[in-house]
Write a protein that holds these residues in place. Sequence first.
Motif, PDB file in Angstrom:
ATOM      1  N   GLY A  44     102.237   4.103  81.320  1.00 54.46           N
ATOM      2  CA  GLY A  44     102.755   3.193  82.329  1.00 54.46           C
ATOM      3  C   GLY A  44     102.057   3.324  83.663  1.00 54.46           C
ATOM      4  O   GLY A  44     102.643   3.037  84.715  1.00 54.46           O
ATOM      5  N   GLY A  45     100.804   3.772  83.644  1.00 55.71           N
ATOM      6  CA  GLY A  45     100.058   3.930  84.888  1.00 55.71           C
ATOM      7  C   GLY A  45     100.423   5.157  85.680  1.00 55.71           C
ATOM      8  O   GLY A  45     100.061   5.285  86.851  1.00 55.71           O
ATOM      9  N   GLN A  46     101.145   6.112  85.061  1.00 55.06           N
ATOM     10  CA  GLN A  46     101.546   7.333  85.754  1.00 55.06           C
ATOM     11  C   GLN A  46     100.771   8.531  85.217  1.00 55.06           C
ATOM     12  O   GLN A  46     100.877   8.877  84.039  1.00 55.06           O
ATOM     13  CB  GLN A  46     103.044   7.583  85.585  1.00 55.06           C
ATOM     14  N   LEU A  47      99.982   9.137  86.082  1.00 49.44           N
ATOM     15  CA  LEU A  47      99.263  10.358  85.754  1.00 49.44           C
ATOM     16  C   LEU A  47      99.672  11.436  86.748  1.00 49.44           C
ATOM     17  O   LEU A  47      99.886  11.157  87.926  1.00 49.44           O
ATOM     18  CB  LEU A  47      97.752  10.136  85.815  1.00 49.44           C
ATOM     19  N   VAL A  48      99.799  12.663  86.267  1.00 51.83           N
ATOM     20  CA  VAL A  48     100.145  13.782  87.125  1.00 51.83           C
ATOM     21  C   VAL A  48      98.949  14.724  87.182  1.00 51.83           C
ATOM     22  O   VAL A  48      98.376  15.065  86.145  1.00 51.83           O
ATOM     23  CB  VAL A  48     101.390  14.525  86.603  1.00 51.83           C
TER      24      VAL A  48
ATOM     25  N   CYS B 177      91.394  21.334  90.078  1.00 53.98           N
ATOM     26  CA  CYS B 177      92.162  20.092  90.121  1.00 53.98           C
ATOM     27  C   CYS B 177      91.897  19.326  88.833  1.00 53.98           C
ATOM     28  O   CYS B 177      90.741  19.072  88.487  1.00 53.98           O
ATOM     29  CB  CYS B 177      91.759  19.242  91.329  1.00 53.98           C
ATOM     30  N   GLN B 178      92.952  18.980  88.109  1.00 50.58           N
ATOM     31  CA  GLN B 178      92.783  18.294  86.830  1.00 50.58           C
ATOM     32  C   GLN B 178      93.998  17.450  86.508  1.00 50.58           C
ATOM     33  O   GLN B 178      95.055  17.595  87.125  1.00 50.58           O
ATOM     34  CB  GLN B 178      92.553  19.313  85.713  1.00 50.58           C
ATOM     35  N   ILE B 179      93.828  16.541  85.532  1.00 48.44           N
ATOM     36  CA  ILE B 179      94.963  15.762  85.048  1.00 48.44           C
ATOM     37  C   ILE B 179      95.834  16.673  84.182  1.00 48.44           C
ATOM     38  O   ILE B 179      95.358  17.270  83.224  1.00 48.44           O
ATOM     39  CB  ILE B 179      94.492  14.541  84.248  1.00 48.44           C
ATOM     40  N   ALA B 180      97.107  16.767  84.532  1.00 48.74           N
ATOM     41  CA  ALA B 180      98.035  17.620  83.793  1.00 48.74           C
ATOM     42  C   ALA B 180      98.820  16.826  82.758  1.00 48.74           C
ATOM     43  O   ALA B 180      99.003  17.278  81.629  1.00 48.74           O
ATOM     44  CB  ALA B 180      99.006  18.295  84.762  1.00 48.74           C
ATOM     45  N   ASN B 181      99.304  15.649  83.146  1.00 47.57           N
ATOM     46  CA  ASN B 181     100.113  14.808  82.255  1.00 47.57           C
ATOM     47  C   ASN B 181      99.614  13.375  82.331  1.00 47.57           C
ATOM     48  O   ASN B 181      99.442  12.843  83.426  1.00 47.57           O
ATOM     49  CB  ASN B 181     101.596  14.780  82.673  1.00 47.57           C
ATOM     50  N   ASP B 182      99.414  12.770  81.171  1.00 44.96           N
ATOM     51  CA  ASP B 182      99.213  11.324  81.096  1.00 44.96           C
ATOM     52  C   ASP B 182     100.496  10.762  80.505  1.00 44.96           C
ATOM     53  O   ASP B 182     100.701  10.779  79.295  1.00 44.96           O
ATOM     54  CB  ASP B 182      98.001  10.991  80.220  1.00 44.96           C
ATOM     55  N   ASN B 183     101.383  10.288  81.385  1.00 48.01           N
ATOM     56  CA  ASN B 183     102.722   9.890  80.956  1.00 48.01           C
ATOM     57  C   ASN B 183     102.814   8.432  80.546  1.00 48.01           C
ATOM     58  O   ASN B 183     103.846   7.993  80.039  1.00 48.01           O
ATOM     59  CB  ASN B 183     103.732  10.166  82.075  1.00 48.01           C
TER      60      ASN B 183
ATOM     61  N   GLN C  44     105.530  30.797  86.254  1.00 44.15           N
ATOM     62  CA  GLN C  44     105.910  30.973  87.650  1.00 44.15           C
ATOM     63  C   GLN C  44     105.088  32.064  88.311  1.00 44.15           C
ATOM     64  O   GLN C  44     104.708  31.960  89.487  1.00 44.15           O
ATOM     65  CB  GLN C  44     107.391  31.309  87.750  1.00 44.15           C
ATOM     66  N   ALA C  45     104.789  33.129  87.546  1.00 42.42           N
ATOM     67  CA  ALA C  45     104.089  34.274  88.109  1.00 42.42           C
ATOM     68  C   ALA C  45     102.575  34.081  88.192  1.00 42.42           C
ATOM     69  O   ALA C  45     101.889  34.832  88.885  1.00 42.42           O
ATOM     70  CB  ALA C  45     104.387  35.523  87.269  1.00 42.42           C
ATOM     71  N   ALA C  46     102.048  33.074  87.498  1.00 41.21           N
ATOM     72  CA  ALA C  46     100.596  32.911  87.403  1.00 41.21           C
ATOM     73  C   ALA C  46      99.940  32.613  88.744  1.00 41.21           C
ATOM     74  O   ALA C  46      98.796  33.009  88.995  1.00 41.21           O
ATOM     75  CB  ALA C  46     100.256  31.806  86.398  1.00 41.21           C
ATOM     76  N   VAL C  47     100.649  31.911  89.608  1.00 42.41           N
ATOM     77  CA  VAL C  47     100.091  31.484  90.894  1.00 42.41           C
ATOM     78  C   VAL C  47     101.110  31.766  91.996  1.00 42.41           C
ATOM     79  O   VAL C  47     102.269  31.362  91.871  1.00 42.41           O
ATOM     80  CB  VAL C  47      99.755  29.965  90.875  1.00 42.41           C
ATOM     81  N   PRO C  48     100.715  32.429  93.074  1.00 39.77           N
ATOM     82  CA  PRO C  48     101.660  32.673  94.164  1.00 39.77           C
ATOM     83  C   PRO C  48     102.235  31.367  94.705  1.00 39.77           C
ATOM     84  O   PRO C  48     101.529  30.353  94.796  1.00 39.77           O
ATOM     85  CB  PRO C  48     100.802  33.379  95.231  1.00 39.77           C
ATOM     86  N   VAL C  49     103.518  31.401  95.045  1.00 40.79           N
ATOM     87  CA  VAL C  49     104.178  30.202  95.569  1.00 40.79           C
ATOM     88  C   VAL C  49     103.427  29.687  96.793  1.00 40.79           C
ATOM     89  O   VAL C  49     103.054  30.452  97.688  1.00 40.79           O
ATOM     90  CB  VAL C  49     105.647  30.513  95.925  1.00 40.79           C
ATOM     91  N   GLY C  50     103.168  28.398  96.808  1.00 38.04           N
ATOM     92  CA  GLY C  50     102.475  27.781  97.936  1.00 38.04           C
ATOM     93  C   GLY C  50     100.990  27.591  97.737  1.00 38.04           C
ATOM     94  O   GLY C  50     100.343  26.850  98.484  1.00 38.04           O
ATOM     95  N   GLU C  51     100.421  28.245  96.709  1.00 39.14           N
ATOM     96  CA  GLU C  51      98.980  28.133  96.487  1.00 39.14           C
ATOM     97  C   GLU C  51      98.622  27.022  95.495  1.00 39.14           C
ATOM     98  O   GLU C  51      97.467  26.584  95.449  1.00 39.14           O
ATOM     99  CB  GLU C  51      98.405  29.466  96.001  1.00 39.14           C
ATOM    100  N   GLY C  52      99.586  26.595  94.693  1.00 40.07           N
ATOM    101  CA  GLY C  52      99.346  25.527  93.741  1.00 40.07           C
ATOM    102  C   GLY C  52     100.196  24.314  94.071  1.00 40.07           C
ATOM    103  O   GLY C  52     101.128  24.386  94.876  1.00 40.07           O
ATOM    104  N   ALA C  53      99.850  23.174  93.446  1.00 37.58           N
ATOM    105  CA  ALA C  53     100.599  21.947  93.695  1.00 37.58           C
ATOM    106  C   ALA C  53     100.366  20.968  92.562  1.00 37.58           C
ATOM    107  O   ALA C  53      99.442  21.124  91.754  1.00 37.58           O
ATOM    108  CB  ALA C  53     100.179  21.321  95.028  1.00 37.58           C
ATOM    109  N   MET C  54     101.232  19.959  92.506  1.00 41.76           N
ATOM    110  CA  MET C  54     101.076  18.850  91.571  1.00 41.76           C
ATOM    111  C   MET C  54     101.370  17.558  92.314  1.00 41.76           C
ATOM    112  O   MET C  54     102.109  17.543  93.301  1.00 41.76           O
ATOM    113  CB  MET C  54     102.015  19.000  90.365  1.00 41.76           C
ATOM    114  N   ALA C  55     100.783  16.468  91.839  1.00 38.41           N
ATOM    115  CA  ALA C  55     101.024  15.169  92.452  1.00 38.41           C
ATOM    116  C   ALA C  55     101.026  14.101  91.377  1.00 38.41           C
ATOM    117  O   ALA C  55     100.301  14.199  90.383  1.00 38.41           O
ATOM    118  CB  ALA C  55      99.954  14.856  93.503  1.00 38.41           C
ATOM    119  N   ALA C  56     101.864  13.096  91.579  1.00 38.04           N
ATOM    120  CA  ALA C  56     101.885  11.936  90.686  1.00 38.04           C
ATOM    121  C   ALA C  56     101.016  10.842  91.282  1.00 38.04           C
ATOM    122  O   ALA C  56     101.160  10.501  92.456  1.00 38.04           O
ATOM    123  CB  ALA C  56     103.312  11.437  90.513  1.00 38.04           C
ATOM    124  N   ILE C  57     100.125  10.322  90.457  1.00 36.43           N
ATOM    125  CA  ILE C  57      99.247   9.233  90.871  1.00 36.43           C
ATOM    126  C   ILE C  57      99.658   7.989  90.088  1.00 36.43           C
ATOM    127  O   ILE C  57      99.582   7.980  88.853  1.00 36.43           O
ATOM    128  CB  ILE C  57      97.763   9.562  90.607  1.00 36.43           C
TER     129      ILE C  57
END
Length: 313
Positions: free
Chosen positions: A166-170, A158-164, A124-137
Amino acid sequence: MAIAFTFPGQGSQTVGMGKDLADAFPEARAVFDEVDDALGEKLSATMWDGPEDKLTLTANAQPALMAVSMAAIRAMEARSFDMKAKVAYVAGHSLGEYSALCAAGMFSIADTARLLRIRGNAMQAAVPVGEGAMAAIIGLEQDVVQAVCDEASAKGACQIANDNGGGQLVISGAKAAVEEAARIASEKGAKRALMLPVSAPFHSALMAPAADAMREALATVEKNAPVVPVIANVTVSPLTDPDEIARRLVEQVTGQVRWRETVEWFAANGVSTLYEVGTGKVLSGLARRIDRDLASQTINTPQDVEAALAALA
């Protein structure tokens, strides 16, 4: 055919989690007491009574999810369940890897709770709130999403965080870059490119300060060889050496959770049934989308515990 136990990650938490286990099994209640003592607070009260926004805080959700998983494990072990004799492998999704290692005896419950509190706070402390984000593709192949991330990296990490599966990547990283990647992904035919309501860009290079914190924490904690191998998130390979596992846990903070490959590895290495131990059914749902030939069961309620004990007797 072999059995594997899997352990859920953040997002599966819900108010009331684990209360029925604590009421049904004294061994389960002892786990929640041990976690409360380790953290110096009544996390169990937050888990069972809320408020929800407090439970969903990363520093609370991570040890809470582990506690429910271990409550189920301890209830089973008190009824003669032997992990080493019955389970071939363990794996966990992100923080669930710590739950898996605790279940396999590498860490004590108290140490795991403290490690996850440190991990949650550091992430939580690594990045100030609002400066980072995640998205599901949804609906694009991994190589296409990787190309999208590479293009969007002109605006920041920007990088792939999760390969879940069923065609879902985060994807994860700097807010401007992730927003740009979501836009590009939509242009390239993604079924959905959805910004996620998360508090930090987990599993991205921006988590480097949290990786440093975990390297320090893991260096000082007592580590035993797990009684069964863990399939590590970042390598998708079975590991039993505590020092190597610790190194991979550090890498995991900034690295990709390769869950699709983990489930595929199970299927290719003789595993016929996955048991999801802990809150929710997220991993069971992912497993069905990745390989329909793999059976999936959950161990979440007292009834689940009894059913699993009967099936694994």
